[in-house]
Scaffold this motif. Structure first.
Motif, PDB file in Angstrom:
ATOM      1  N   PRO A   1       0.813  -1.212   0.000  1.00 35.52           N
ATOM      2  CA  PRO A   1       0.000   0.000   0.000  1.00 35.52           C
ATOM      3  C   PRO A   1       0.848   1.264   0.000  1.00 35.52           C
ATOM      4  CG  PRO A   1      -0.834  -1.580   1.594  1.00 35.52           C
ATOM      5  CD  PRO A   1       0.487  -2.110   1.111  1.00 35.52           C
ATOM      6  N   THR A   2       0.360   2.288  -0.688  1.00 32.67           N
ATOM      7  CA  THR A   2       1.061   3.564  -0.766  1.00 32.67           C
ATOM      8  C   THR A   2       1.379   4.108   0.621  1.00 32.67           C
ATOM      9  OG1 THR A   2      -0.027   4.108  -2.842  1.00 32.67           O
ATOM     10  CG2 THR A   2       0.897   5.932  -1.610  1.00 32.67           C
ATOM     11  N   LEU A   3       0.451   3.928   1.557  1.00 31.33           N
ATOM     12  CA  LEU A   3       0.652   4.417   2.916  1.00 31.33           C
ATOM     13  C   LEU A   3       1.969   3.926   3.499  1.00 31.33           C
ATOM     14  CD1 LEU A   3      -0.273   5.756   5.543  1.00 31.33           C
ATOM     15  CD2 LEU A   3      -1.515   3.665   6.080  1.00 31.33           C
ATOM     16  N   ASP A   4       2.231   2.621   3.372  1.00 27.13           N
ATOM     17  CA  ASP A   4       3.444   2.048   3.946  1.00 27.13           C
ATOM     18  C   ASP A   4       4.697   2.642   3.304  1.00 27.13           C
ATOM     19  OD1 ASP A   4       1.614   0.546   5.283  1.00 27.13           O
ATOM     20  OD2 ASP A   4       2.248  -1.397   4.503  1.00 27.13           O
ATOM     21  N   VAL A   5       4.648   2.853   1.986  1.00 27.20           N
ATOM     22  CA  VAL A   5       5.802   3.408   1.270  1.00 27.20           C
ATOM     23  C   VAL A   5       6.067   4.839   1.722  1.00 27.20           C
ATOM     24  CG1 VAL A   5       6.759   3.957  -1.001  1.00 27.20           C
ATOM     25  CG2 VAL A   5       5.310   1.945  -0.728  1.00 27.20           C
ATOM     26  N   VAL A   6       5.012   5.635   1.827  1.00 30.43           N
ATOM     27  CA  VAL A   6       5.167   7.042   2.206  1.00 30.43           C
ATOM     28  C   VAL A   6       5.646   7.174   3.647  1.00 30.43           C
ATOM     29  CG1 VAL A   6       3.942   9.224   2.533  1.00 30.43           C
ATOM     30  CG2 VAL A   6       3.503   7.845   0.502  1.00 30.43           C
ATOM     31  N   ILE A   7       5.110   6.358   4.543  1.00 30.75           N
ATOM     32  CA  ILE A   7       5.546   6.390   5.941  1.00 30.75           C
ATOM     33  C   ILE A   7       7.026   6.042   6.040  1.00 30.75           C
ATOM     34  CG2 ILE A   7       5.409   5.164   8.145  1.00 30.75           C
ATOM     35  CD1 ILE A   7       2.415   5.059   7.777  1.00 30.75           C
ATOM     36  N   ARG A   8       7.436   4.995   5.326  1.00 32.54           N
ATOM     37  CA  ARG A   8       8.836   4.599   5.370  1.00 32.54           C
ATOM     38  C   ARG A   8       9.734   5.720   4.857  1.00 32.54           C
ATOM     39  NH1 ARG A   8       8.376   0.244   2.773  1.00 32.54           N
ATOM     40  NH2 ARG A   8       9.211   0.885   0.755  1.00 32.54           N
ATOM     41  N   LYS A   9       9.268   6.393   3.811  1.00 32.50           N
ATOM     42  CA  LYS A   9      10.055   7.499   3.259  1.00 32.50           C
ATOM     43  C   LYS A   9      10.103   8.666   4.240  1.00 32.50           C
ATOM     44  CE  LYS A   9      11.942   7.359   0.384  1.00 32.50           C
ATOM     45  NZ  LYS A   9      13.390   6.983   0.393  1.00 32.50           N
ATOM     46  N   GLY A  10       8.987   8.943   4.918  1.00 33.16           N
ATOM     47  CA  GLY A  10       8.982   9.999   5.921  1.00 33.16           C
ATOM     48  C   GLY A  10       9.954   9.692   7.051  1.00 33.16           C
ATOM     49  N   TYR A  11       9.960   8.445   7.511  1.00 31.48           N
ATOM     50  CA  TYR A  11      10.905   8.017   8.547  1.00 31.48           C
ATOM     51  C   TYR A  11      12.342   8.225   8.087  1.00 31.48           C
ATOM     52  CZ  TYR A  11       8.982   5.760  12.718  1.00 31.48           C
ATOM     53  OH  TYR A  11       8.453   5.526  13.951  1.00 31.48           O
ATOM     54  N   GLU A  12      12.605   7.793   6.848  1.00 28.64           N
ATOM     55  CA  GLU A  12      13.966   7.872   6.311  1.00 28.64           C
ATOM     56  C   GLU A  12      14.434   9.321   6.202  1.00 28.64           C
ATOM     57  OE1 GLU A  12      15.840   7.063   1.942  1.00 28.64           O
ATOM     58  OE2 GLU A  12      14.614   5.442   2.777  1.00 28.64           O
ATOM     59  N   LEU A  13      13.564  10.185   5.686  1.00 29.05           N
ATOM     60  CA  LEU A  13      13.937  11.584   5.501  1.00 29.05           C
ATOM     61  C   LEU A  13      14.198  12.293   6.820  1.00 29.05           C
ATOM     62  CD1 LEU A  13      11.489  12.743   2.672  1.00 29.05           C
ATOM     63  CD2 LEU A  13      13.936  12.345   2.469  1.00 29.05           C
ATOM     64  N   LEU A  14      13.449  11.924   7.845  1.00 28.61           N
ATOM     65  CA  LEU A  14      13.564  12.598   9.135  1.00 28.61           C
ATOM     66  C   LEU A  14      14.500  11.877  10.101  1.00 28.61           C
ATOM     67  CD1 LEU A  14       9.808  13.542   9.563  1.00 28.61           C
ATOM     68  CD2 LEU A  14      11.688  15.069   8.958  1.00 28.61           C
ATOM     69  N   ASN A  15      15.175  10.809   9.605  1.00 30.97           N
ATOM     70  CA  ASN A  15      16.130  10.063  10.435  1.00 30.97           C
ATOM     71  C   ASN A  15      15.492   9.534  11.716  1.00 30.97           C
ATOM     72  OD1 ASN A  15      18.418  10.465   8.710  1.00 30.97           O
ATOM     73  ND2 ASN A  15      18.543  12.565   9.465  1.00 30.97           N
ATOM     74  N   LEU A  16      14.317   8.940  11.568  1.00 36.87           N
ATOM     75  CA  LEU A  16      13.585   8.410  12.718  1.00 36.87           C
ATOM     76  C   LEU A  16      13.635   6.890  12.762  1.00 36.87           C
ATOM     77  CD1 LEU A  16      10.418  10.658  12.447  1.00 36.87           C
ATOM     78  CD2 LEU A  16      12.152  10.810  14.227  1.00 36.87           C
TER      79      LEU A  16
END
Length: 361
Positions: free
Chosen positions: A262-277
């Motif tokens: 699902p797109t949700l999972d991809v976007v969340i993972r990218k948000g985590y990656e970008l914010l170093n979380l």
């Protein structure tokens, strides 16, 4: 910790439709500009399969995942930095996010109007990024003007800020979203300004389920590669229409579209990656919970995510890695096997750590 990710782009490129797909909410998503006036905000749990494994061991009363907030921000247009199309209001909404996804329409469809009358992903990107850059420059220039007056009045303590902001202004003017704003001495001043050009972002290519209509994806892919930005492809309309389907039916349809997750999972993972979380966990019979912290966080800071008293009165952290916790079937067995570590104030918390904090206030 709340992670707030904005969804931005020109009017009518599919932002609200994408929002529906991401958050399973039915909001207005019509075929005309400025359908969204106030930002729509939804809190979505961050999927993490490790929570269930921890819960299987502890049988807790509740499971509490971390969450992410998505903000559907109304479409920006040329002149937004000077107030066109309610631009000033919309720009302030972007400033309140930690990162953002820039949605770009990459398909041809005569039934869906484009605010400029033609489809051009690169022109769309340039319009949005120019407006965001000009808005930031306006904020920096206003602060510089104020500092100049104070310096003339003899307040020398502001000299460093004046010099840093002058450098920041030149960097943004010259390089826009490719400006290097990560220099350490800038950070104190950037924090107060909330500059959009300093935020992490990625591109989302909004595609049509009929691939023959996706005539413009190649040029966006080339641009993303050239600028070293992440690009996520989504079928926003198709995925938003799956909201009411059962999970099994939804997965089958996504597979038909060639979407692996699902797109949700991809976007969340990218948000985590970008914010170093990343996430650490607390686990027991009352609850199993995930906590989001930044890379490089020390134990007291991570403890403070639970409660400020935990950070203020921090004594020690009892830590078991996720793998050792699962292999040992819980904290007590991990302790008996020598897998539990006692860590102090300088311990750097790791992804997946299961932690019990000791404190005294």
């Amino acid at each position: 910790m709340s992670i707030k990710c904005g969804i931005v782009g020109l009017p009518n490129v599919g932002k609200s439709t994408l929002f529906n797909a991401l958050t399973s909410q039915k909001i207005q998503a019509e075929n005309f500009p400025f359908c969204t006036i106030e930002p729509n905000v939804a809190r979505v749990n961050i999927p993490d399969t490790r929570l269930k494994l921890l819960a299987d061991i502890n049988n807790p009363e509740k499971i509490v995942p971390s969450y992410m907030e998505f903000v559907d921000i109304a479409g920006l247009v040329k002149g937004a930095h000077s107030g066109e199309g309610l631009g000033n209001k919309f720009l302030s909404h972007i400033r309140e996010t930690q990162c953002f996804a820039h949605v770009v329409r990459c398909f041809e469809d005569q039934n869906v109007i484009h605010v400029d009358g033609k489809i051009s992903p690169i022109n769309d990107l340039e319009t949005i990024e120019t407006e965001l850059m000009l808005s930031d420059l306006e904020i920096v220039e206003k602060r510089i003007e104020k500092l100049e007056k104070q310096l003339r009045n003899g307040d020398k303590a502001l000299k460093e800020e004046f010099e840093c902001l002058s450098e920041i202004k030149n960097e943004i003017s010259s390089n826009g979203f490719r400006a290097n704003l990560q220099i350490e001495k800038y950070q104190t001043y950037l924090k107060n300004l909330q500059l959009i050009t300093a935020k992490s972002f990625f591109y989302i290519a909004n595609l049509h389920e009929d691939d023959s209509k996706n005539l413009f994806i190649n040029e966006l892919e080339e641009h993303a590669k050239k600028t070293k930005k992440e690009l996520i492809k989504v079928y926003a309309k198709a995925e938003s229409e799956l909201v009411d389907l059962e999970n099994q039916e939804r997965q089958e349809y996504l597979q038909m579209l060639g979407i692996k997750e699902p797109t949700l999972d991809v976007v969340i993972r990218k948000g985590y990656e970008l914010l170093n979380l990343f996430s650490y966990f607390t686990a027991g019979p009352k609850e199993v919970r995930a906590w989001s912290v930044k890379q490089g966080s020390k134990a007291p800071e991570a403890a403070g995510k639970i409660h400020t008293d935990f950070e203020r009165g921090f004594i020690k952290a009892e830590v078991v890695s996720f793998e050792d916790y699962i292999a040992s079937s819980g904290l007590q067995n991990a302790r008996e096997k020598g897998k539990l570590k006692i860590e102090g104030k300088d311990y750097l918390v790791q992804d997946g750590d299961v932690i019990e904090f000791k404190f005294n206030v």
